[in-house]
Design a protein around this motif. Sequence first.
Motif, PDB file in Angstrom:
ATOM      1  N   GLN A 174       0.844  -1.188   0.000  1.00  0.00           N
ATOM      2  CA  GLN A 174       0.000   0.000   0.000  1.00  0.00           C
ATOM      3  C   GLN A 174       0.879   1.238   0.000  1.00  0.00           C
ATOM      4  O   GLN A 174       2.038   1.192   0.414  1.00  0.00           O
ATOM      5  CB  GLN A 174      -0.866   0.033   1.269  1.00  0.00           C
ATOM      6  N   GLU A 179      -3.648   5.196   0.791  1.00  0.00           N
ATOM      7  CA  GLU A 179      -4.207   5.933  -0.330  1.00  0.00           C
ATOM      8  C   GLU A 179      -4.878   4.985  -1.323  1.00  0.00           C
ATOM      9  O   GLU A 179      -4.382   3.892  -1.597  1.00  0.00           O
ATOM     10  CB  GLU A 179      -3.112   6.742  -1.026  1.00  0.00           C
ATOM     11  N   ASN A 180      -6.000   5.415  -1.850  1.00  0.00           N
ATOM     12  CA  ASN A 180      -6.740   4.644  -2.844  1.00  0.00           C
ATOM     13  C   ASN A 180      -6.262   5.079  -4.223  1.00  0.00           C
ATOM     14  O   ASN A 180      -6.693   6.098  -4.750  1.00  0.00           O
ATOM     15  CB  ASN A 180      -8.233   4.879  -2.674  1.00  0.00           C
ATOM     16  N   THR A 181      -5.352   4.288  -4.794  1.00  0.00           N
ATOM     17  CA  THR A 181      -4.712   4.692  -6.056  1.00  0.00           C
ATOM     18  C   THR A 181      -5.415   4.148  -7.290  1.00  0.00           C
ATOM     19  O   THR A 181      -5.057   4.526  -8.407  1.00  0.00           O
ATOM     20  CB  THR A 181      -3.256   4.207  -6.076  1.00  0.00           C
ATOM     21  N   ARG A 182      -6.383   3.287  -7.112  1.00  0.00           N
ATOM     22  CA  ARG A 182      -7.020   2.692  -8.294  1.00  0.00           C
ATOM     23  C   ARG A 182      -7.890   3.701  -9.042  1.00  0.00           C
ATOM     24  O   ARG A 182      -7.920   3.717 -10.270  1.00  0.00           O
ATOM     25  CB  ARG A 182      -7.868   1.487  -7.891  1.00  0.00           C
ATOM     26  N   PHE A 185     -14.175   7.826  -3.184  1.00  0.00           N
ATOM     27  CA  PHE A 185     -13.710   6.492  -2.806  1.00  0.00           C
ATOM     28  C   PHE A 185     -12.873   6.594  -1.543  1.00  0.00           C
ATOM     29  O   PHE A 185     -12.041   7.497  -1.389  1.00  0.00           O
ATOM     30  CB  PHE A 185     -12.904   5.862  -3.944  1.00  0.00           C
ATOM     31  N   SER A 212     -10.237   6.236   1.379  1.00  0.00           N
ATOM     32  CA  SER A 212      -8.821   5.991   1.674  1.00  0.00           C
ATOM     33  C   SER A 212      -8.753   5.771   3.184  1.00  0.00           C
ATOM     34  O   SER A 212      -8.714   6.738   3.958  1.00  0.00           O
ATOM     35  CB  SER A 212      -7.946   7.179   1.256  1.00  0.00           C
TER      36      SER A 212
END
Length: 815
Positions: free
Chosen positions: A95, A111-114, A132, A134
């Motif tokens: 992550q 962190e939400n990287t998608r 979204f 995180s």
Amino acid sequence: MLRKVLLAGAAGLVLAGAAVPTAAQTAPASAAASAAWQDGLFGVRQDSRKGKISVRLPAPGADGVLGRYLYQPGLSAGLGMDGAGLDRSGLGQAQIVVFRKVGDRVFAAFENTRFRAVDADPDQVNAVAASFVSPVVWSGEVAETGADGSVTVDLSGFLERDAINAVGRLKRAKLGTFKPAANLSYVDTAETLVFPDNVEFQTVQTFTSDEPGGELSRVSPETRSVTLAVRHSFIRLPDEGFKPVLHDPRSGTSAQVLVTDFAADLDTPVVSRLARRFRLEKTDPSAARSPVKTPIVFYVDRAAPPAIREALIEGGNWWAQAFEQAGYLNAFRVELLPEGAHPMDARYNIISWVHRETRGWSTGTSVNDPRTGEIVRGVVQLGSLRDRQDKMIIEGLVGAARAGTGGEDDPDRLAYHRLRHLSAHEIGHALGISHNFAASTYEGRASVMDYPAPWVIADGDRLDFSRAYTTGVGAWDRYVVDWLYGDAPGQDPVARRAALAAEAQAKGYRFVSDGDTRPLGSLQAYGAMWDNGEDSTAEFANTLAVRRIALSRFGLDNLPDGAAAADLRRVIVPIYLYHRYQTTAVGRLVGGVDYAYAVKGDGHERADPIAAERQRGALEALMRALSPEVLDLPDRVIDLLSSVQSGSGDRQTQIELFEGKTDAVFDPSSAAASATEVVFETLLAPERLNRLVEQQRRDPGQLGLIETLDRVAVVVGPGAALNPRQAELRRVARARYAAHLAALIQGKDLSSTAQGAVRDSARRFGEQLKRCRGDRLETAQCAYLAEALTGPVEGLKALSETLPVAQPVPPGAPI
């Protein structure tokens, strides 16, 4: 869209392929005084007396962010139980962790990287970020603020989290409901390592349960407590310069990075996939062939015995051939891990030698930058018991006395050769390459990314091992490395990769990966594991011949001197079932389809059914596997297999034996039931039966469902009188067929047409059995099965309870 995806987070760091650190660099930073700050990726201070770790993070920016790092948890010490997912060197999810100061506290979030808005204005970017989650996973109080604005915080609480989800993994493995035990866990300050580009911490974490699963007693002296050593790697985020590569379904690469771009143009996909790969740069970018700035280096665990180390290094180094062909000189090598280095240190691509109670899967994984797909560390786990399985198979074929002779049929020599393949195979995964289970069917077994069964040829009454295993990576492997890593000065890289994929298709290179191979009902005719030969049906005949030769001379000579005679029960399994994987390959032809991972315009978009004559030939081969002659064993072998072991049971052996119904005495009927199950689990998979209906709808000349079921009924039903020895084996196959019919009728996976055909065939088979002739054993079984198949549905349920469809088949693959 392509330009945007390639720009998205286009960063990189040459970390995992770094040169071997010096002895001074590998020394643990804990050698410094406990209270002193150690400067590296960030400042670290240890309190060995209290078992606490403090970190000093840079001054926060305007958004409060103190730092972003690639965070990778893993296991330095595991459970030792196959199937639990808690093995030494196993990895949790990588992550990007961001530390943010809010008031007098520090918060850590992943962190939400998608989900992204690539090349978009700040409002769009912020809208996606707000849409979204995180997740915040930890917080701690600020202990000190430096004159330069730096922030000190006790990180112990973050490190003591269940970072690898041990609780969930134990529950999924049905080992009990556990919870963290804080009073039995601690930060192992002696294992702290601080370097400029990575910081390593270790915690010893204990989980307890009042009702643990009984299976834990096999690996632990105290089942109510599970203790693991968890490694926490913080790695500098890659810097700019890495060029992401869009995944191509034809490439043979394993795409694991999904990008959802909500700012994508309407004529481009929202979701894209990025291939995983190491950063590899030429010293002379304008040259077609050039040395590299930093090679990819994998290190073999010093825990592996010396002879095994040599095999793993030799096999792993096969990949250098592919990189050289792609234009990268001295780009890849495998070496022994430097003495004193920690195998979980994030600077090392590691080939770990992993011990479990029983043999199990080996794996090749990687730590990736989730923004770009850049591999920053490769991790291979090799199970330490599988080479013994390989050796046992060869000893079962030729005898234990051949071990150590140095001949082509030497079990030791072949086991080490298989280890070379294993090393290359799992390193391939860590390089970003997928399985290709079709590669065994073309150009001399063209890939180490297939599962290689030893190719033994029956030559009269002699077994020829000269082609048992290949040496070096194959044509498919060289293609994938060129596609994933290669370049050509002056050429557009996207166009070049598309041309390479088209060229591979033109050469007849098939690519079939896991999703079209592992399911028993898979219809991809060329996707099979542990098989050999371009023509699976022709190779099936050879496999049966090898099996016949081996069984004809099977006996005590297949054991090493001094071994317990009961060990023959384990050796017999992969020999009696020697044809099992080729059987599956043949079964894939029935109702089979040759389809590709195509892209529009490449000429391979059509899915072509297998020709009718090949399908009918495959069906006849499968019927041969049901014959009493194939299912039988010589009396002298049966008598030897009834020797038993005294004393405590050995789990490694117990799970590898045929389950019997005759107490301690070997049960040939149960062995035969396992062999028939290998046929029926593939042939009678619901997906295949549905397909047989569809293919005959489109082509009346094709093999259909009714024809298939009628042929099985003829083979296992009452027919020509057999001697008592063979009649019982036919009854075994008959019972297994009836059990599958009963399960199919009660299931929900058949189309209405297929369900009707199966019900009708079951009824007709039952009526056929009512006309059974023979001795009382024969007529009694026929009557029992006929009553269940032709009576009320309750009879089918009762039959399923007595003859469950999940007939145990021991794990015979060398995995």
